[in-house]
Design a protein around this motif. Structure first.
Motif, PDB file in Angstrom:
ATOM      1  N   GLY A   1      -4.843   4.259  -4.619  1.00  0.00           N
ATOM      2  CA  GLY A   1      -5.061   4.814  -3.622  1.00  0.00           C
ATOM      3  C   GLY A   1      -5.209   3.353  -2.570  1.00  0.00           C
ATOM      4  N   THR A   2      -5.798   3.971  -1.748  1.00  0.00           N
ATOM      5  CA  THR A   2      -5.761   2.882  -0.663  1.00  0.00           C
ATOM      6  C   THR A   2      -6.670   1.164  -0.895  1.00  0.00           C
ATOM      7  OG1 THR A   2      -6.466   4.373   0.780  1.00  0.00           O
ATOM      8  CG2 THR A   2      -6.553   2.522   1.683  1.00  0.00           C
ATOM      9  N   ILE A   3      -5.843  -0.028  -0.717  1.00  0.00           N
ATOM     10  CA  ILE A   3      -5.657  -1.830  -1.043  1.00  0.00           C
ATOM     11  C   ILE A   3      -7.754  -1.382  -0.140  1.00  0.00           C
ATOM     12  CG2 ILE A   3      -5.139  -3.612  -0.198  1.00  0.00           C
ATOM     13  CD1 ILE A   3      -2.507  -2.588  -0.641  1.00  0.00           C
ATOM     14  N   THR A   4      -7.916  -2.411  -0.453  1.00  0.00           N
ATOM     15  CA  THR A   4      -9.459  -2.756  -0.973  1.00  0.00           C
ATOM     16  C   THR A   4      -9.956  -3.202  -0.157  1.00  0.00           C
ATOM     17  OG1 THR A   4     -10.412  -2.630  -2.317  1.00  0.00           O
ATOM     18  CG2 THR A   4     -10.640  -1.006  -2.035  1.00  0.00           C
TER      19      THR A   4
ATOM     20  N   GLU B   1       0.948  -1.447  -0.317  1.00  0.00           N
ATOM     21  CA  GLU B   1       0.115   0.422  -0.318  1.00  0.00           C
ATOM     22  C   GLU B   1       0.892   0.969   0.086  1.00  0.00           C
ATOM     23  OE1 GLU B   1      -4.039   0.749   1.277  1.00  0.00           O
ATOM     24  OE2 GLU B   1      -2.797   1.221   3.345  1.00  0.00           O
ATOM     25  N   SER B   2       1.948   1.485   0.667  1.00  0.00           N
ATOM     26  CA  SER B   2       2.990   1.961   1.068  1.00  0.00           C
ATOM     27  C   SER B   2       3.092   2.799  -0.719  1.00  0.00           C
ATOM     28  CB  SER B   2       4.266   2.249   1.383  1.00  0.00           C
ATOM     29  OG  SER B   2       4.771   3.036   1.754  1.00  0.00           O
ATOM     30  N   ALA B   3       4.321   1.468  -1.247  1.00  0.00           N
ATOM     31  CA  ALA B   3       4.380   1.388  -2.496  1.00  0.00           C
ATOM     32  C   ALA B   3       3.368   2.552  -3.766  1.00  0.00           C
ATOM     33  CB  ALA B   3       4.584  -0.460  -3.273  1.00  0.00           C
ATOM     34  N   LEU B   4       2.298   1.859  -3.178  1.00  0.00           N
ATOM     35  CA  LEU B   4       0.714   2.399  -4.053  1.00  0.00           C
ATOM     36  C   LEU B   4       0.617   3.375  -3.959  1.00  0.00           C
ATOM     37  CD1 LEU B   4      -1.485  -0.395  -3.862  1.00  0.00           C
ATOM     38  CD2 LEU B   4       0.061  -0.154  -6.174  1.00  0.00           C
TER      39      LEU B   4
END
Length: 220
Positions: A171-174, A162-165
């Motif tokens: 956006g945020t991982i769902t 998530e930090s890499a994204l």
């Protein structure tokens, strides 16, 4: 309950879900790509299992059977309420299940952490109840752990990716992260579909962001 005109991106409760059936669907015992390998237990001693959902399970399964160290794969339904659902029932959005891949792997050849890298990079885990043009709860991103060791690695990798994204503008991982309940095998024609139909539909698509492995953040 009507199937038509319903918002298929809305999760259903156990009370709303279709009743399903007591008997499992008729499915093969062996893998179409690896004919001497079972897709159902019992598996050879020392092998482990993992279950992932990353959109349409046709392309997702191929992604894993092509991964070195993976012994066998199967497609099915997980994360919902309806026992032994059919594909049509899952597509109605009234089972709560997502399309999932059972991955049977040899931990001496490929680690669970390495499979997580394949999972995260193989799709876009920020899209909620969809994957690309495929919309509905059955296309949601999901990872179901079978023990606490998998849970720990899964949650650490989610935080790292998530930090890499976010650094790349996503956006945020769902992704749904939960203990594995029952994995229900999908119908025969879905198993290893893209081996049987090489030019069949594959909606798989990642973000282009690399998932670091071995860098999970843990609390001391």
């Amino acid at each position: 309950m009507t199937w038509f005109g319903r918002d298929k991106s809305r999760s259903v409760s156990a009370e709303e879900a279709l009743p399903g059936r007591a008997e499992p669907l008729v499915t093969p015992d062996f893998h179409a790509v690896f004919p001497d390998r079972r897709i159902k237990p019992p598996f050879p001693e020392g092998l482990r299992t993992a279950v992932f959902g990353l959109g349409c399970f046709w392309g997702a399964e191929r992604l894993f059977w092509q991964t070195s160290g993976v012994y066998s794969t199967a497609v099915g339904y997980a994360g919902g309420h309806t026992p032994n659902p059919t594909y049509e029932e899952v597509c109605s959005g009234l089972t709560g299940h997502t399309e999932a891949v059972l991955v049977v792997f040899d931990p001496a050849q490929v680690s669970y952490e390495q499979l997580l890298k394949v999972f995260w990079e193989g799709h876009d885990p920020t899209q909620g109840m969809r994957q690309g043009n495929d919309v509905g709860t059955q296309y949601r991103s999901a990872a179901y752990y079978v023990d606490e060791a998998q849970r720990t690695e899964l949650e650490a990798s989610r935080a790292t990716f998530e930090s890499a994204l976010k650094s790349a503008g996503h956006g945020t991982i769902t992704t749904e992260v939960a203990p594995l309940g029952e994995f229900y095998y999908a119908e025969d024609y879905h198993q290893q579909y893209l081996h049987k139909v090489p030019n069949g539909y594959c909606g798989l698509g990642g973000t282009g962001v690399s998932c670091p492995i071995g860098l999970g953040v843990t609390e001391s």
